[in-house]
Design a protein around this motif. Structure first.
Motif, PDB file in Angstrom:
ATOM      1  N   SER A 160      78.352  93.587  40.062  1.00 51.38           N
ATOM      2  CA  SER A 160      78.512  94.074  41.442  1.00 51.38           C
ATOM      3  C   SER A 160      77.320  93.660  42.288  1.00 51.38           C
ATOM      4  O   SER A 160      77.479  93.314  43.476  1.00 51.38           O
ATOM      5  N   GLY A 161      76.115  93.681  41.684  1.00 53.79           N
ATOM      6  CA  GLY A 161      74.937  93.224  42.418  1.00 53.79           C
ATOM      7  C   GLY A 161      75.014  91.744  42.743  1.00 53.79           C
ATOM      8  O   GLY A 161      74.700  91.321  43.878  1.00 53.79           O
ATOM      9  N   MET A 162      75.461  90.942  41.774  1.00 51.95           N
ATOM     10  CA  MET A 162      75.629  89.509  42.022  1.00 51.95           C
ATOM     11  C   MET A 162      76.749  89.261  43.040  1.00 51.95           C
ATOM     12  O   MET A 162      76.674  88.326  43.844  1.00 51.95           O
ATOM     13  N   GLY A 163      77.771  90.090  42.994  1.00 59.79           N
ATOM     14  CA  GLY A 163      78.855  89.963  43.976  1.00 59.79           C
ATOM     15  C   GLY A 163      78.371  90.222  45.384  1.00 59.79           C
ATOM     16  O   GLY A 163      78.714  89.495  46.328  1.00 59.79           O
ATOM     17  N   LEU A 164      77.557  91.277  45.542  1.00 62.08           N
ATOM     18  CA  LEU A 164      77.001  91.578  46.865  1.00 62.08           C
ATOM     19  C   LEU A 164      76.095  90.446  47.344  1.00 62.08           C
ATOM     20  O   LEU A 164      76.119  90.060  48.529  1.00 62.08           O
ATOM     21  N   TYR A 165      75.313  89.873  46.433  1.00 63.17           N
ATOM     22  CA  TYR A 165      74.451  88.738  46.784  1.00 63.17           C
ATOM     23  C   TYR A 165      75.288  87.545  47.263  1.00 63.17           C
ATOM     24  O   TYR A 165      74.955  86.908  48.275  1.00 63.17           O
ATOM     25  N   ASN A 166      76.375  87.234  46.534  1.00 64.21           N
ATOM     26  CA  ASN A 166      77.221  86.091  46.902  1.00 64.21           C
ATOM     27  C   ASN A 166      77.923  86.299  48.235  1.00 64.21           C
ATOM     28  O   ASN A 166      78.111  85.350  49.013  1.00 64.21           O
ATOM     29  N   ILE A 167      78.322  87.543  48.498  1.00 64.10           N
ATOM     30  CA  ILE A 167      78.967  87.827  49.791  1.00 64.10           C
ATOM     31  C   ILE A 167      77.994  87.528  50.935  1.00 64.10           C
ATOM     32  O   ILE A 167      78.344  86.867  51.926  1.00 64.10           O
ATOM     33  N   ILE A 168      76.772  88.015  50.797  1.00 71.70           N
ATOM     34  CA  ILE A 168      75.780  87.824  51.853  1.00 71.70           C
ATOM     35  C   ILE A 168      75.346  86.360  51.946  1.00 71.70           C
ATOM     36  O   ILE A 168      75.208  85.804  53.042  1.00 71.70           O
ATOM     37  N   HIS A 169      75.166  85.722  50.783  1.00 75.41           N
ATOM     38  CA  HIS A 169      74.612  84.368  50.759  1.00 75.41           C
ATOM     39  C   HIS A 169      75.638  83.303  51.119  1.00 75.41           C
ATOM     40  O   HIS A 169      75.311  82.326  51.827  1.00 75.41           O
ATOM     41  N   TRP A 170      76.869  83.463  50.657  1.00 79.52           N
ATOM     42  CA  TRP A 170      77.857  82.387  50.814  1.00 79.52           C
ATOM     43  C   TRP A 170      78.849  82.625  51.944  1.00 79.52           C
ATOM     44  O   TRP A 170      79.060  81.731  52.771  1.00 79.52           O
ATOM     45  N   ASN A 171      79.468  83.799  51.991  1.00 80.06           N
ATOM     46  CA  ASN A 171      80.558  83.946  52.966  1.00 80.06           C
ATOM     47  C   ASN A 171      80.870  85.427  53.215  1.00 80.06           C
ATOM     48  O   ASN A 171      81.761  86.001  52.596  1.00 80.06           O
ATOM     49  N   PRO A 172      80.156  86.083  54.136  1.00 79.35           N
ATOM     50  CA  PRO A 172      80.448  87.498  54.433  1.00 79.35           C
ATOM     51  C   PRO A 172      81.859  87.713  54.972  1.00 79.35           C
ATOM     52  O   PRO A 172      82.412  88.815  54.868  1.00 79.35           O
ATOM     53  N   LYS A 173      82.456  86.660  55.529  1.00 82.90           N
ATOM     54  CA  LYS A 173      83.796  86.805  56.096  1.00 82.90           C
ATOM     55  C   LYS A 173      84.870  87.004  55.023  1.00 82.90           C
ATOM     56  O   LYS A 173      86.030  87.252  55.370  1.00 82.90           O
ATOM     57  N   ILE A 174      84.500  86.869  53.752  1.00 83.97           N
ATOM     58  CA  ILE A 174      85.495  87.068  52.689  1.00 83.97           C
ATOM     59  C   ILE A 174      86.053  88.483  52.738  1.00 83.97           C
ATOM     60  O   ILE A 174      87.179  88.726  52.291  1.00 83.97           O
TER      61      ILE A 174
END
Length: 753
Positions: free
Chosen positions: A212-226
């Motif tokens: 979940s922590g890595m998921g939150l990082y990826n959302i912020i880093h790659w594509n918050p619009k997901i």
């Protein structure tokens, strides 16, 4: 007698749970119940073919399906609706079927109505108030509905067991390592749910926090619009542009809810509150964050020539990848635990309902009656899982098979749950139909997607299902036919007492224990014995063991005692009631308890005028008296027990020879000093009971030999043949497990079915 319904040291739904207890069970459930669904992110996106990612909008559509499937099926259906339909703390398709059998009278289980009356299972006002609706009358009227429901419950049980075979085999590690992990996992099962939960829970907790922590990082880093993909309009776009290949990919999306059925099936190991709180507050949000983060990564990397971009490991930052590899290895091993424990629970329910051969069941907790371990099932699951790992050697093929098992099990639960809503909860048929159509449509959609991949591995699921269904149906059919034969061929007490010395019948010293499943009349095998060997004991006790849907039955309500015929015959009937967690104890223990209970019955009967004129079938619950009020006093000693026997006969008998002693612990009984509360006739009868006990004990068990009538169809012949094979190779009845051979008489009798 009403108190029998509320017995037990611990029962789900009847004892208010403390916050500490809920927190403890919630923590343990992470390592047992949620291992499968928590490790699904490892292979959900990976199983989708890379050519299916044709644009970043496709990723949005896949994530939208994952979000709403988790929310609607796992959270809404299971956590908030299905968990409420537990059967005294037990879950799974057989729990739903058991509720329908008791409250809608649609069961096909071998059950005598007189047994229901004696067991007092329908005494509570809630159960008496069930109204006779049109749907209830229709289901009770048409026998075909009864068969459909039974087969549906058996099929659902098979799907959960099948999932317990395929889930341990789903792994990214090489085959030799995967096999080694499975062997270690199944070897640990004998420690029980309590210890395994504490061992595995930290692993799943750390795993969920990490992804979940890595998921939150990826959302912020790659594509918050997901996060916009939460909108169901993306699912509509996917369906609008559907084709064969994209529809097939939904079978991979389905795996995101694999393990949801375990939340209900594993209910007996924990509690409703702990499972619901853990999933809603921690597991579900962590999984959504993980899938969202992976989707964000894929949406920006699918067209950049990144190899294997749909693997979860690729979305993990480089500096944390070694931690991911370490955690994923352990999480994959733990992920199978949910379905393994669910298989134990389901088979334990099948055993209680007479739909599975007798097996050794180990209760691993003194407080929670649903925590069980079944050694034979454990090793069979391990062997089958290893065969899948070695034979398939492909995560995709194993995943396709697991997906079919998952969705079929869910469809069964949906169908049975809709009936529970209408017949047990007594809600409107409109609400029941709405539940069936709403959830059934979604699951049928996923099933249609899974069928496109049927040839890629799901055929093995059919083989296992046929195997398990044949075992369950054959055992149920054979047990039902035997019980019906006993009911139809039982004889009255008059048949037994009409024999006299003039006809060559003699009564030998001692006590004869006759084990029987029926609770009225004389069982056919004992009348068969008397016909061919005209003698029976000075005192006869017909003993029946009856399980109750309770964890424990207190000593004050365990023994029901009554007479068979006139008091001069010295023939008694004893029904021993026990719960899921009650051990029957050794032979000496229940022998002492039964004789002591009969002594109390004789003493109490003198003061109960009604009992002197009551017909057969009236039983009294014997409470444990104080030491100074006992009708019989026990004294421990060790002595040789000589079991009186009669001459051997041409019939198939296996029993003791006259005068052969065996050294064993023996409890002697004596009468207390003269008491004004006890009449002379009661003292005389008690003294006869003590004298008979001193002369020895003999145990009579029926040994059935089933034969099919000439002209029977091939299906009936096959079921009986399978039942006979299973009966010869299954565990002995509880009464026979601790009886010395010198004291056991097995009466062989042919049952023509």
């Amino acid at each position: 007698m009403d108190a029998a319904l509320g017995l037990g040291a611990f029962s789900h739904g009847t004892q208010k749970e403390t916050r500490k207890h809920v927190a403890l069970l919630s923590f343990q459930s992470l390592g047992v119940v949620y291992g499968r669904i928590s490790t699904a992110p490892l292979y959900v996106f990976q199983m989708i073919l890379t050519e299916e990612f044709i644009s970043d909008q496709t990723v949005y559509e896949f994530f939208s399906f994952i979000f709403w499937t988790l929310t609607i099926i796992s959270l809404l259906k299971y956590a908030f609706i299905v968990l409420r339909a537990d059967d005294d703390g037990e879950g799974g398709p057989f729990a739903l079927y058991s509720l329908l059998c008791r409250h809608a009278k649609v069961g096909l289980l071998p059950c005598d109505r007189s047994a229901d009356e004696v067991m007092h299972l329908d005494e509570t006002p809630e159960k008496k108030s069930k109204r006779d609706s049109r749907a209830r009358r229709a289901l009770q009227k048409y026998k075909i509905c009864h068969y459909v429901m039974l087969i549906l419950a058996l099929f659902g049980a098979c799907m959960i067991i099948n999932d317990g075979v395929f889930t341990p085999a789903i792994s990214d590690v090489p085959v030799p390592s995967a096999c080694a992990i499975q062997i270690v996992l199944f070897t640990l099962q004998h420690y029980g749910t309590h210890k395994i939960g504490f061992l595995f829970a930290p692993i799943i907790t750390i795993w969920l926090l990490f992804i979940s922590g890595m998921g939150l990082y990826n959302i912020i880093h790659w594509n918050p619009k997901i996060l916009y993909a939460i909108s169901p309009t993306y699912m509509y776009r996917f369906i609008r542009n559907i084709d064969r290949n994209s529809w097939r990919s939904l079978s991979s999306i389905l795996l995101c809810i694999g393990g949801s059925e375990a939340m209900f099936a594993d209910l007996g190991h924990f509690s409703k509150k702990s499972i619901k709180i853990t999933f809603a507050s921690f597991v579900c949000p962590a999984l959504i964050l993980s899938y969202a983060g992976q989707s964000a990564f894929i949406s920006k990397n699918w067209g950049r020539r990144v190899t294997d971009f749909n693997h979860l490991g690729k979305s993990i930052p480089e500096h944390a990848r070694h931690v991911f590899v370490f955690l994923s290895l352990f999480a994959s091993a733990v992920g199978s635990q949910a379905l393994i424990t669910a298989s134990f629970s389901i088979i334990n329910q099948c055993l209680a309902l007479g739909c599975f051969p007798r097996l050794k069941v180990v209760h691993t907790s003194e407080k929670i009656h649903g925590q069980v371990y079944i050694p034979d099932v454990n090793w069979v699951l391990m062997a089958l899982s290893l065969s899948v790992t070695i034979g398939f050697q492909s995560i995709q093929r194993i995943g396709y098979s697991a997906a079919v098992a998952v969705v079929c099990g869910m469809l069964v639960t949906t169908c049975l749950m809709s009936l529970v809503i209408a017949l047990y909860w007594e809600r409107s048929l409109v609400l029941s139909a709405f539940f069936l159509i709403s959830f059934g449509f979604i699951e049928a959609m996923y099933l249609s997607a899974c069928l496109w991949n049927f040839h890629k591995g799901a055929w093995y699921l059919v083989v296992l299902s046929v195997l398990f269904l044949t075992i369950m149906l054959a055992w149920h059919y054979g047990t039902m036919q035997k019980y019906e034969f006993d009911l139809q061929n039982k004889v009255s007490i008059e048949w037994l007492t009409d024999f006299g010395p003039g006809l060559g019948i003699s009564r030998v010293p001692g006590i004869g224990f006759i084990h029987t499943d029926i609770i009225s009349g004389i069982p056919a095998f004992f009348s068969h014995f008397i016909t061919n060997l005209p003698a029976f004991h000075q005192v006869l006790i017909f003993v029946s063991f009856k399980p109750l849907p309770l964890p424990y039955v207190s000593a004050d309500q365990r023994y029901l005692i009554g007479r068979v015929g006139h008091k001069d015959y010295k023939i008694y009937r004893c029904i021993v009631r026990y719960g899921y967690c009650d051990g029957l104890g050794d032979t000496n223990d229940f022998e002492e308890q039964i004789i002591g209970s009969i002594g109390e019955f004789i003493s109490l009967e003198e003061s109960d005028i009604e009992s002197l004129t009551s017909p057969e079938g009236r039983l009294i619950a014997i409470r444990t008296p104080n030491e100074d009020e006992k009708a019989l006093l026990s004294v421990n000693s060790t002595d040789s027990l000589i079991c009186p026997a009669v001459s051997p006969s041409k019939e198939t008998l296996a029993g003791p020879s006259r005068g052969i002693p065996v050294k064993r612990k023996k409890v002697r009984f004596t009468l207390p000093s003269m008491s004004p509360k006890m009449t002379a006739s009661a003292r005389d009868e008690l003294q006869e009971l003590v004298d008979a006990r001193e002369s020895g004990m003999t145990y009579f068990l029926g040994q059935s030999h089933l034969m099919v009538r000439d002209g029977s169809n091939i299906l009936k012949r096959m079921l009986i043949a399978v039942y006979v094979f299973l009966d010869k190779n299954s565990r002995e009845p509880p009464l026979a497990l601790d009886i010395p051979h010198v004291a056991l008489v097995e009466v062989g009798m042919v049952y023509t079915i």
